[in-house]
Structure formats: C-alpha cells, structure tokens
Design a protein around this motif. Sequence first.
Motif, PDB file in Angstrom:
ATOM      1  N   GLY B 136       5.321  22.996   2.786  1.00 41.10           N
ATOM      2  CA  GLY B 136       4.214  22.502   1.957  1.00 41.10           C
ATOM      3  C   GLY B 136       4.588  22.261   0.506  1.00 41.10           C
ATOM      4  N   GLY B 137       5.788  21.772   0.276  1.00 38.69           N
ATOM      5  CA  GLY B 137       6.215  21.460  -1.102  1.00 38.69           C
ATOM      6  C   GLY B 137       5.369  20.353  -1.704  1.00 38.69           C
ATOM      7  N   THR B 138       5.264  20.357  -3.026  1.00 44.07           N
ATOM      8  CA  THR B 138       4.448  19.361  -3.721  1.00 44.07           C
ATOM      9  C   THR B 138       4.912  17.947  -3.363  1.00 44.07           C
ATOM     10  N   LEU B 139       3.958  17.084  -3.124  1.00 48.18           N
ATOM     11  CA  LEU B 139       4.272  15.699  -2.764  1.00 48.18           C
ATOM     12  C   LEU B 139       4.000  14.787  -3.965  1.00 48.18           C
ATOM     13  N   PHE B 140       4.916  13.876  -4.224  1.00 49.54           N
ATOM     14  CA  PHE B 140       4.759  12.912  -5.316  1.00 49.54           C
ATOM     15  C   PHE B 140       4.762  11.485  -4.758  1.00 49.54           C
ATOM     16  N   VAL B 141       4.049  10.602  -5.430  1.00 55.61           N
ATOM     17  CA  VAL B 141       4.101   9.175  -5.070  1.00 55.61           C
ATOM     18  C   VAL B 141       4.899   8.472  -6.165  1.00 55.61           C
ATOM     19  N   PRO B 142       6.188   8.185  -5.903  1.00 55.29           N
ATOM     20  CA  PRO B 142       7.029   7.578  -6.942  1.00 55.29           C
ATOM     21  C   PRO B 142       6.441   6.265  -7.454  1.00 55.29           C
ATOM     22  N   GLY B 143       6.472   6.100  -8.759  1.00 56.32           N
ATOM     23  CA  GLY B 143       6.006   4.850  -9.356  1.00 56.32           C
ATOM     24  C   GLY B 143       4.493   4.739  -9.474  1.00 56.32           C
ATOM     25  N   SER B 144       3.774   5.852  -9.427  1.00 54.59           N
ATOM     26  CA  SER B 144       2.307   5.795  -9.524  1.00 54.59           C
ATOM     27  C   SER B 144       1.795   6.152 -10.918  1.00 54.59           C
ATOM     28  N   HIS B 145       2.698   6.476 -11.837  1.00 56.60           N
ATOM     29  CA  HIS B 145       2.291   7.050 -13.127  1.00 56.60           C
ATOM     30  C   HIS B 145       1.673   6.044 -14.097  1.00 56.60           C
ATOM     31  N   PHE B 146       1.817   4.747 -13.831  1.00 55.89           N
ATOM     32  CA  PHE B 146       1.160   3.767 -14.719  1.00 55.89           C
ATOM     33  C   PHE B 146      -0.213   3.358 -14.195  1.00 55.89           C
ATOM     34  N   ARG B 147      -0.608   3.939 -13.083  1.00 54.79           N
ATOM     35  CA  ARG B 147      -1.926   3.629 -12.513  1.00 54.79           C
ATOM     36  C   ARG B 147      -2.904   4.697 -12.963  1.00 54.79           C
ATOM     37  N   ARG B 148      -3.963   4.235 -13.602  1.00 54.39           N
ATOM     38  CA  ARG B 148      -4.952   5.197 -14.096  1.00 54.39           C
ATOM     39  C   ARG B 148      -6.120   5.274 -13.136  1.00 54.39           C
ATOM     40  N   VAL B 149      -6.331   6.470 -12.638  1.00 51.47           N
ATOM     41  CA  VAL B 149      -7.464   6.696 -11.732  1.00 51.47           C
ATOM     42  C   VAL B 149      -8.184   7.953 -12.198  1.00 51.47           C
ATOM     43  N   HIS B 150      -9.351   8.149 -11.650  1.00 51.50           N
ATOM     44  CA  HIS B 150     -10.132   9.309 -12.053  1.00 51.50           C
ATOM     45  C   HIS B 150      -9.776  10.499 -11.168  1.00 51.50           C
ATOM     46  N   GLU B 151      -8.888  11.319 -11.638  1.00 53.85           N
ATOM     47  CA  GLU B 151      -8.464  12.573 -11.021  1.00 53.85           C
ATOM     48  C   GLU B 151      -8.423  12.557  -9.482  1.00 53.85           C
ATOM     49  N   SER B 152      -9.348  13.243  -8.824  1.00 52.40           N
ATOM     50  CA  SER B 152      -9.281  13.357  -7.356  1.00 52.40           C
ATOM     51  C   SER B 152      -9.964  12.216  -6.618  1.00 52.40           C
ATOM     52  N   SER B 153     -10.327  11.167  -7.323  1.00 51.61           N
ATOM     53  CA  SER B 153     -11.015  10.057  -6.662  1.00 51.61           C
ATOM     54  C   SER B 153     -10.105   9.344  -5.661  1.00 51.61           C
TER      55      SER B 153
END
Lengths: 93, 285
Positions: B136-153
Amino acid sequence: MSGFRQKLLVLYLGNSSPQSEVIGWSLYDGSSNETFEAANTMAPPYATCLEAMRDGWRVIRFPVLQNATKGSEFDLGYLEYEFILEKWEAKNG
Amino acid sequence: MVNKEFLLSSKQMAEFTSDGYLKFEGIVPKELCDAALKEMETRNLNDFDRQGLPFNYIWNNEKLAIGKVFRLPIVEGMIQSLVGPNPRYDHHFPHLNKANSRVTENLHQDAEYDPRFENFDIQISFFPTDVNEDGGGTLFVPGSHFRRVHESSIRRYQNIVGQVQSVCSAGTIVVWHHNIWHSSRSNHSNKDRYMFKLRLNPTVRQQLLWNTDDLNAPEVISILKKRQKWHGQTARIEEMNRIRFWRHLTNQPNFDLPGWYWSRIDNKPDTFYDFNAKGSGTLTY
C-alpha cells in the motif's frame, strides 16, 4: 427488472473520439456487494470506448467540448474526456 | 549552505518539472530508519508541530532521529535545491496504513485550489521500512502537478494510466511538488506501513538554487519533452506549462522547446514596416 442492477464503467479517453485510447477508468458495480478496489498494475479493461461498446456497454454520457475562457487557455484541471457507460446485470449476492 | 555535491542537478530538476516528483531509493541508513520508526510509533513527534517556524528550529534536538533524517546532506541538498536554504516548516504527518487494510478511492491533491504557478511547496515522503507491492505504498500520478483541482474532488478517478505506486526499500525518500495527484493504496501485507510526510515552504525566489553545471546538457531538453500517455490531447499544453515553469526556475524568460509553442504565440511584432527604408523588415542573422 427487480433482479437486475446497474453497473457503471467510467472511461477517460485521450480525446473526444470514442475510438481514442483509454487513459483512466473507474468501475461501480451495483450488481455485486464487492467494493471496487483500485490496484496499481491493472491494465485498462478496454483499449477504447468503442471496444467497450462492442462488449455490450451502453454509453449514457458523452463529454461536452468546451472552449477555454479567455486568459485561461493553458489552465488544466479535471480529466477532459469522460465517457460514462452502463450495463444491467443480474444481482449477484 | 550545503556542499555542491549534494545539490540536485539540472537533469533532476528537469525530471521534477516533468513528473512532479523525484525518488531517492534507500538513502537513509537502516539504524536511523529504525530509530525514526520508533519515534513515529510513539507519536510524540506531534509535540514539535510548530507551523510557520523556520525549519531549522524543528527537530533540532540531536537525540531525535527524525531530525537526523532531514539533516542528512543528501536530504538537505534536495531541500535547498527546491525551496532554498532556509525553508519554512509547514506541517508534518506520520501516515499509518495498517496491515491488511483496504483503501478504495483516495486520489487527491493537497490544496483547496492553489493558484500559484511558479512558486511551489515541497512535500517529502520518508518510508522507514521496505514497502512491497502489496504494502500500500503512496501512489503518484506523474505529470499531474500543473492541474489544479479541488482537493478530493478527483476521488472518482480510480486508475490513471502511468500511475506509480511506491514500492521501495527502507530509507527511501520521495520529494514531490505540493500539487501532484496522489493516493494511499490497500495494504494487503501483514505489516503496518508508515510514511512520514513533511511539508516545507520556500522563503526565497525558487530560481537556480541547484547545481547548474549541466544546465545546457541536451538531456534536459529530452526530459522536459517526455510525454505521459494519460495527457492525451492535452500533451502540448502540459509541455507549455513545463516550459513556463522552467523559464522561471532557470531565469530564462525566452526558453522554449523545439515544438516552439510559446515562441509562436509570444511573437507579436509591433514594428511598422517602412517601405522607403532600405532593408527594412528583413531578418538579419
């Protein structure tokens, strides 16, 4: 009908065409009591939306194409091409 | 100040720009991992939660293993390269993913919408124990950091092609842009999984803070052009956002990649063509 339940498959595609490749997916199965568990190494269930349609999934929502508002042309947020599909299946459990 | 050899390289900064994170496998010694894990389990570290102080003031008691982890030269080097030598402490949190626990949907971004573009915080994930595929290691979505969304939406996005779940040896650190999409995952193993997260804010302009000796290396260009399959139709806009970010990081306001997406748009000539002037309007090289 009472013995059937809705199953939803949400496919996120690379562009607005149902033939474009799946880049993300989610599954909600009302016919089962199982909770869908997101896993890391699973491949998408279908390569395209069209492939899912050929397997009996009905598209119930198509993404709307929207122009970016002036000044925010390069702002990205949510996944753009979300297709929602359904199946009705016999209740399991 | 950190010795130059411990600072990030331009290639690593380009990776951070493209993917939104960097992974350093097993860099914390085993005995320090064990001691830090003990501190996490007792939860006494929360006594040191003093939001807003310079990070130098946090866990500076020599007896604290967690302080030693974040003051390893290689860790100080990554911190200085990304947020400068005297960052501000934001918060920390020891994440416990208990043995045999299930996680369904959890993808989120740690912001209620963060409108900053050039400026960014870093979050440091420290894994004190081995994390196997079922851990259950933390999962990342590479290249998602320039997308602004509302937290857990974004929670209904169960899987995205190219997502990377952390599978690592004890002592691994992942340093990530605060806006990257991430999630915990089910721990199917019989071992509790800890991940210690620390967030730091910059206090200086985030520009050329790393070892820039390789700034003009050709690999930098290919790293910045690396595409994520899930970007699909938006891949060019993602690339343009990377360029904007790189322009700021490197103080090169006219930097562009071979696609020339920005150079084309930025080209708004304002010089009147003079028909009577000899040579007017011709490009000279």
